[in-house]
Scaffold this motif. Structure first.
Motif, short mmCIF file in Angstrom:
data_model
loop_
_atom_site.label_atom_id
_atom_site.label_comp_id
_atom_site.label_asym_id
_atom_site.label_seq_id
_atom_site.Cartn_x
_atom_site.Cartn_y
_atom_site.Cartn_z
N ARG A 129 -7.61 -4.12 -0.59
CA ARG A 129 -6.51 -4.57 -1.43
C ARG A 129 -5.66 -5.69 -0.84
NH1 ARG A 129 -3.94 1.09 -3.60
NH2 ARG A 129 -5.49 1.54 -5.23
N PHE A 157 0.83 -1.20 0.00
CA PHE A 157 0.00 0.00 0.00
C PHE A 157 0.87 1.26 0.00
CE2 PHE A 157 -3.40 2.81 1.77
CZ PHE A 157 -4.37 2.52 0.83
N THR A 192 6.75 -0.42 -7.02
CA THR A 192 5.52 -0.23 -7.81
C THR A 192 4.52 0.68 -7.08
OG1 THR A 192 4.47 -2.16 -6.78
CG2 THR A 192 5.71 -2.56 -8.79
N GLY A 193 3.66 1.33 -7.82
CA GLY A 193 2.59 2.12 -7.23
C GLY A 193 1.65 1.19 -6.45
N GLY A 194 1.05 1.71 -5.38
CA GLY A 194 0.24 0.88 -4.49
C GLY A 194 -0.96 0.20 -5.15
N GLY A 195 -1.46 0.77 -6.25
CA GLY A 195 -2.63 0.17 -6.89
C GLY A 195 -2.27 -0.77 -8.02
N ILE A 243 2.14 12.74 -10.54
CA ILE A 243 0.98 11.85 -10.34
C ILE A 243 -0.30 12.66 -10.09
CG2 ILE A 243 -0.01 10.05 -8.84
CD1 ILE A 243 2.22 8.88 -10.53
N LYS A 250 7.99 1.23 -0.05
CA LYS A 250 8.52 0.54 -1.23
C LYS A 250 9.70 1.28 -1.87
CE LYS A 250 4.53 1.00 -2.55
NZ LYS A 250 3.23 1.34 -2.98
N PHE A 307 -3.64 12.34 -12.55
CA PHE A 307 -4.98 12.00 -12.08
C PHE A 307 -5.97 13.13 -12.40
CE2 PHE A 307 -5.43 8.14 -9.32
CZ PHE A 307 -4.19 7.61 -9.56
N GLU A 318 0.21 2.08 -16.37
CA GLU A 318 0.85 1.06 -15.52
C GLU A 318 0.90 -0.29 -16.25
OE1 GLU A 318 0.30 2.15 -10.88
OE2 GLU A 318 -1.49 1.34 -11.79
N PHE A 375 -4.13 6.55 -16.09
CA PHE A 375 -2.95 6.19 -15.31
C PHE A 375 -2.81 4.66 -15.22
CE2 PHE A 375 -1.18 5.13 -11.07
CZ PHE A 375 0.09 5.61 -11.25
N ARG A 376 -3.92 3.97 -15.01
CA ARG A 376 -3.86 2.50 -14.92
C ARG A 376 -3.42 1.89 -16.25
NH1 ARG A 376 -3.15 2.46 -9.68
NH2 ARG A 376 -4.89 3.34 -8.54
N ASP A 425 6.00 4.73 -10.58
CA ASP A 425 5.39 6.07 -10.58
C ASP A 425 6.32 7.09 -11.25
OD1 ASP A 425 3.07 5.29 -9.30
OD2 ASP A 425 3.74 5.89 -7.31
N PRO A 431 -3.27 11.24 -4.73
CA PRO A 431 -4.68 11.55 -4.94
C PRO A 431 -5.62 10.58 -4.23
CG PRO A 431 -3.49 11.46 -7.05
CD PRO A 431 -2.52 11.03 -5.99
N LEU A 432 -5.19 9.33 -4.02
CA LEU A 432 -6.08 8.35 -3.38
C LEU A 432 -5.86 8.24 -1.88
CD1 LEU A 432 -6.15 5.53 -6.10
CD2 LEU A 432 -7.66 7.49 -5.83
C1 S3P Z 1 -1.63 4.70 -5.89
C2 S3P Z 1 -0.40 4.72 -5.28
C3 S3P Z 1 0.65 5.68 -5.65
C4 S3P Z 1 0.47 6.12 -7.10
C5 S3P Z 1 -0.91 6.65 -7.32
C6 S3P Z 1 -1.98 5.60 -7.03
C7 S3P Z 1 -2.65 3.72 -5.43
O1 S3P Z 1 1.93 5.08 -5.48
O2 S3P Z 1 0.74 5.05 -7.97
O3 S3P Z 1 -1.08 7.78 -6.50
O4 S3P Z 1 -3.62 3.45 -6.15
O5 S3P Z 1 -2.45 3.16 -4.33
P1 S3P Z 1 2.63 4.83 -4.04
O6 S3P Z 1 2.16 3.51 -3.54
O7 S3P Z 1 4.09 4.84 -4.35
O8 S3P Z 1 2.22 5.94 -3.16
#
Ligand code: S3P
Length: 167
Positions: free
Chosen positions: A138, A13, A82-85, A48, A18, A52, A64, A60-61, A37, A123-124
């Motif tokens: 998640r 997350f 990697t980004g959290g999502g 970022i 990370k 968004f 990725e 954005f997805r 990111d 943003p999230l």
């Molecule tokens: C996101 C996490 C962010 C970045 C974006 C969306 C997410 O990365 O990819 O803001 O969906 O959890 P970090 O995990 O490096 O903050």
């Protein structure tokens, strides 16, 4: 723990460390460090939050997913944060390399976010209650995608000490 590509992906997350752990691991192992990111930000010339706001999360997805295709075919011997999502939108991450899940309590994450003022770039992560719901939704996917799970709570150095013997 190694894969044919010798890449190591860090998943988890937002605020689970990370990028900072990834940098330390790269230094310790002599591998290059990549951050999904940052790669997307640099390729688009936008931060970022700008991506968004101007292009939307779906765009954005897609980036990725595209980026992971490139990582799979073109990158070896790297530590990749990697980004959290990302694990929610890109399936079968093991194709890129070993997948290490930095498992953190939400309380540690919140504390890091508040300490470092990091939520402004995310943003999230604007509202802690919504972020907690996202976190909980998640967890299962992180575990499913991981080839290895490590306790990510505590200082970066202590987390690093837990990971190094596993590599
Ligand atoms: C996101 C996490 C962010 C970045 C974006 C969306 C997410 O990365 O990819 O803001 O969906 O959890 P970090 O995990 O490096 O903050």
């Amino acid at each position: 723990m190694s894969s044919p590509s010798n890449n190591l992906l860090l998943i988890g997350f937002m605020g689970s460390g990370k990028s900072s752990i990834g940098r330390l691991l790269a230094k310790e192992t002599g591998r290059f460090f990549l951050d999904t990111d940052s790669l997307i930000e640099h390729s688009l010339g936008m931060s970022i939050p700008q991506i968004f706001a101007k292009k939307g999360e779906e765009f954005f997805r897609e980036k990725e997913v595209e980026l992971c295709e490139w990582l799979q075919h073109s990158v070896q011997n790297a530590i990749i944060s990697t980004g959290g999502g990302l694990p929610l939108y890109v399936q079968r991450l093991f194709r890129i390399g070993s997948v290490l899940y930095l498992e953190c309590d939400f309380e540690s994450i919140l504390e890091r976010m508040n300490r470092n003022g990091q939520s402004s770039q995310r943003p999230l992560f604007q509202n802690p209650e919504q972020a907690k719901e996202l976190f909980q939704s998640r967890l299962e996917t992180y575990k499913e995608q991981a080839t290895l799970t490590v306790d990510g709570n505590g200082s970066a150095q202590s987390v690093l000490k837990r990971i190094l013997p596993l590599l």
